[in-house]
Write a protein that holds these residues in place. Structure first.
Motif, mmCIF file in Angstrom:
data_model
loop_
_atom_site.group_PDB
_atom_site.id
_atom_site.type_symbol
_atom_site.label_atom_id
_atom_site.label_comp_id
_atom_site.label_asym_id
_atom_site.label_seq_id
_atom_site.Cartn_x
_atom_site.Cartn_y
_atom_site.Cartn_z
ATOM 1 N N LYS A 7 0.788 -1.359 0.111
ATOM 2 C CA LYS A 7 -0.212 0.162 0.061
ATOM 3 C C LYS A 7 0.900 1.097 -0.174
ATOM 4 O O LYS A 7 0.456 2.107 -0.501
ATOM 5 N N LEU A 8 1.967 1.223 0.936
ATOM 6 C CA LEU A 8 2.909 2.363 0.894
ATOM 7 C C LEU A 8 3.512 2.551 -0.599
ATOM 8 O O LEU A 8 3.660 3.658 -0.795
ATOM 9 N N LEU A 9 3.909 1.408 -1.075
ATOM 10 C CA LEU A 9 4.554 1.458 -2.258
ATOM 11 C C LEU A 9 3.765 2.351 -3.404
ATOM 12 O O LEU A 9 4.133 3.004 -4.222
ATOM 13 N N LEU A 10 2.630 1.676 -3.403
ATOM 14 C CA LEU A 10 1.430 2.150 -4.344
ATOM 15 C C LEU A 10 1.277 3.597 -4.118
ATOM 16 O O LEU A 10 1.229 4.338 -5.001
ATOM 17 N N ALA A 11 1.319 4.128 -2.962
ATOM 18 C CA ALA A 11 0.856 5.421 -2.693
ATOM 19 C C ALA A 11 2.050 6.305 -2.996
ATOM 20 O O ALA A 11 1.789 7.454 -3.617
ATOM 21 N N VAL A 12 3.067 5.868 -2.875
ATOM 22 C CA VAL A 12 4.341 6.759 -3.395
ATOM 23 C C VAL A 12 4.462 6.804 -4.815
ATOM 24 O O VAL A 12 4.704 7.883 -5.323
ATOM 25 N N VAL A 13 4.099 5.411 -5.597
ATOM 26 C CA VAL A 13 4.073 5.606 -7.157
ATOM 27 C C VAL A 13 2.899 6.464 -7.620
ATOM 28 O O VAL A 13 3.270 7.462 -8.288
ATOM 29 N N LYS A 14 1.726 6.381 -7.043
ATOM 30 C CA LYS A 14 0.778 7.329 -7.344
ATOM 31 C C LYS A 14 0.942 9.078 -6.970
ATOM 32 O O LYS A 14 0.848 9.739 -7.833
ATOM 33 N N LEU A 16 4.186 10.444 -7.035
ATOM 34 C CA LEU A 16 4.998 10.609 -8.208
ATOM 35 C C LEU A 16 4.514 10.532 -9.426
ATOM 36 O O LEU A 16 5.094 11.610 -10.162
ATOM 37 N N CYS A 17 3.394 9.761 -9.726
ATOM 38 C CA CYS A 17 2.668 10.136 -11.160
ATOM 39 C C CYS A 17 2.275 11.516 -10.976
ATOM 40 O O CYS A 17 2.015 12.207 -12.063
ATOM 41 N N ILE A 18 1.380 11.762 -10.079
ATOM 42 C CA ILE A 18 0.571 13.109 -9.793
ATOM 43 C C ILE A 18 1.744 14.274 -10.080
ATOM 44 O O ILE A 18 1.298 15.272 -10.774
ATOM 45 N N ILE A 19 2.742 14.242 -9.323
ATOM 46 C CA ILE A 19 3.908 15.138 -9.662
ATOM 47 C C ILE A 19 4.447 15.172 -11.058
ATOM 48 O O ILE A 19 4.530 16.306 -11.609
ATOM 49 N N GLY A 20 4.654 14.240 -11.690
ATOM 50 C CA GLY A 20 5.098 14.063 -12.951
ATOM 51 C C GLY A 20 4.172 14.717 -14.105
ATOM 52 O O GLY A 20 4.260 15.397 -14.919
ATOM 53 N N LEU A 21 2.796 14.344 -13.550
ATOM 54 C CA LEU A 21 1.616 15.044 -14.621
ATOM 55 C C LEU A 21 1.289 16.311 -14.270
ATOM 56 O O LEU A 21 1.121 17.128 -15.350
ATOM 57 N N LEU A 22 1.459 16.844 -12.955
ATOM 58 C CA LEU A 22 1.536 18.378 -12.809
ATOM 59 C C LEU A 22 2.673 19.197 -13.502
ATOM 60 O O LEU A 22 2.466 19.993 -14.165
ATOM 61 N N LYS A 174 -9.500 4.599 -9.530
ATOM 62 C CA LYS A 174 -8.063 4.711 -9.624
ATOM 63 C C LYS A 174 -7.539 5.904 -8.784
ATOM 64 O O LYS A 174 -6.364 6.133 -8.721
ATOM 65 N N GLY A 175 -8.381 6.673 -7.824
ATOM 66 C CA GLY A 175 -7.925 7.703 -7.068
ATOM 67 C C GLY A 175 -8.413 8.881 -7.674
ATOM 68 O O GLY A 175 -7.948 9.129 -8.841
ATOM 69 N N LYS A 176 -9.262 9.714 -6.941
ATOM 70 C CA LYS A 176 -9.620 11.008 -7.702
ATOM 71 C C LYS A 176 -8.557 11.987 -7.933
ATOM 72 O O LYS A 176 -8.614 12.533 -9.142
ATOM 73 N N ILE A 177 -7.623 12.373 -7.385
ATOM 74 C CA ILE A 177 -6.739 13.323 -7.518
ATOM 75 C C ILE A 177 -5.968 12.986 -8.881
ATOM 76 O O ILE A 177 -5.483 13.628 -9.731
ATOM 77 N N LEU A 178 -5.248 11.406 -8.851
ATOM 78 C CA LEU A 178 -4.473 11.015 -10.132
ATOM 79 C C LEU A 178 -5.420 11.041 -11.074
ATOM 80 O O LEU A 178 -4.843 11.341 -12.376
ATOM 81 N N SER A 179 -6.637 10.435 -11.029
ATOM 82 C CA SER A 179 -7.511 10.668 -12.437
ATOM 83 C C SER A 179 -7.719 11.892 -13.205
ATOM 84 O O SER A 179 -7.791 12.145 -14.139
ATOM 85 N N MET A 182 -4.596 13.050 -14.781
ATOM 86 C CA MET A 182 -4.377 12.501 -16.069
ATOM 87 C C MET A 182 -5.426 13.082 -17.124
ATOM 88 O O MET A 182 -5.226 13.290 -18.418
ATOM 89 N N VAL A 183 -6.563 13.493 -16.653
ATOM 90 C CA VAL A 183 -7.584 13.857 -17.630
ATOM 91 C C VAL A 183 -6.882 15.329 -17.874
ATOM 92 O O VAL A 183 -7.061 15.808 -19.413
ATOM 93 N N VAL A 184 -6.678 16.214 -17.038
ATOM 94 C CA VAL A 184 -6.230 17.479 -17.228
ATOM 95 C C VAL A 184 -5.042 17.599 -18.391
ATOM 96 O O VAL A 184 -5.108 18.215 -19.143
ATOM 97 N N THR A 185 -3.989 16.716 -18.058
ATOM 98 C CA THR A 185 -2.637 16.591 -18.718
ATOM 99 C C THR A 185 -3.049 16.026 -19.968
ATOM 100 O O THR A 185 -2.635 16.336 -20.975
ATOM 101 N N GLY A 186 -3.833 14.977 -20.088
ATOM 102 C CA GLY A 186 -4.386 14.343 -21.299
ATOM 103 C C GLY A 186 -5.171 15.281 -22.225
ATOM 104 O O GLY A 186 -5.000 15.394 -23.414
ATOM 105 N N ASN A 187 -5.932 16.265 -21.686
ATOM 106 C CA ASN A 187 -6.689 17.383 -22.691
ATOM 107 C C ASN A 187 -5.594 18.266 -23.068
ATOM 108 O O ASN A 187 -5.587 18.936 -24.287
ATOM 109 N N LEU A 188 -4.679 18.675 -22.257
ATOM 110 C CA LEU A 188 -3.726 19.588 -22.569
ATOM 111 C C LEU A 188 -2.873 19.271 -23.739
ATOM 112 O O LEU A 188 -2.353 19.752 -24.620
ATOM 113 N N LEU A 189 -2.331 17.794 -23.579
ATOM 114 C CA LEU A 189 -1.620 17.270 -24.594
ATOM 115 C C LEU A 189 -2.285 17.009 -25.798
ATOM 116 O O LEU A 189 -1.544 17.347 -26.891
ATOM 117 N N PHE A 190 -3.481 16.792 -25.898
ATOM 118 C CA PHE A 190 -4.663 16.876 -27.309
ATOM 119 C C PHE A 190 -4.483 18.047 -27.648
ATOM 120 O O PHE A 190 -4.164 18.111 -29.001
#
Length: 231
Positions: A7-14, A16-22, A174-179, A182-190
């Motif tokens: 759980k801790l590992l998944l939380a860290v990965v999530k 880092l993904c949020i920071i990367g997407l931001l 999959k988690g509200k903040i991460l999702s 992903m939506v914001v970054t996906g739209n900006l990338l599009f």
């Protein structure tokens, strides 16, 4: 103990993904105006942009919910088929819909919030018309196509906003903040990809994005260095 560590590992990965997407979202937001600056030379892109601006307030009132729900659920279904998932019952109504998908991944879940279904339909129809007409289309038809592009993307943006505002269950899987990131970054990338396609700035667009990403990295390193120096 193993479950806690997982759980801790998944939380860290999530996290880092949020920071990367931001980080990527900030870079895209700062790059898009640079690409927009060249649209003065592209008449069709300006027409599409004007239609998009007009469509934003228009679809705040003219929501056409049944149309959106159908496109939303169909996007789930198409993405499920792309990922070779089994699908079952398909429902589409005025205010809600559903499609049964076996073991959906994050791309299937969030696809309707990123991919503008009706804009892609318009592009597909235009391509088909070009093929049938042997690329000889009346200039007014091309302008009408540009208007439809702008309106259809405005429809996607506005209806996606209202869908997210209503608290979609898709975001919680999959988690509200991460999702949301992903939506914001996906739209900006599009939008970024659409702009560099419209202006044909493939090399310049990606070069600007790379430079912005590196500039942000330098800024972050500089800030961290200053914090370390203070302590």
């Amino acid at each position: 103990m193993k479950k806690m560590m997982l759980k801790l590992l998944l939380a860290v990965v999530k996290f880092l993904c949020i920071i990367g997407l931001l980080y990527l979202s900030v870079a895209l937001v700062l790059c898009i105006p640079k690409v927009l600056g060249t649209l003065e030379k592209n008449r069709l892109a300006l027409i599409a942009g004007g239609a998009f601006v007009v469509g934003l307030p228009l679809f705040c009132f003219l929501r056409l919910n049944s149309l959106y729900v159908f496109g939303h659920e169909l996007t789930h279904w198409v993405m499920a088929k792309i990922f070779l998932r089994k699908t079952g019952r398909f429902q589409s109504g005025k205010n809600a819909g559903a499609v049964e998908v076996e073991n959906p991944n994050v791309w299937i879940i969030l696809a309707p919030y990123v991919l503008p279904f009706y804009l892609l339909v318009v592009i597909g129809l235009y391509g088909l018309i070009m093929l049938i007409a042997n690329a000889s289309i009346h200039p007014y038809a091309v302008k009408a196509f540009a208007v439809l592009l702008g309106l259809s993307y405005a429809y996607h943006v506005i209806l996606t906003f209202f869908a997210l505002r209503s608290g979609q269950a898709d975001l919680k899987m999959k988690g509200k903040i991460l999702s949301l990131m992903m939506v914001v970054t996906g739209n900006l990338l599009f939008v970024f990809m659409a702009l560099i396609m419209a202006t044909r700035q493939w090399r310049g667009g990606f070069k600007a994005l790379t430079q912005q990403i590196l500039a942000q990295a330098e800024f972050v390193i500089d800030v961290m260095q200053r914090i370390v120096d203070k302590f």
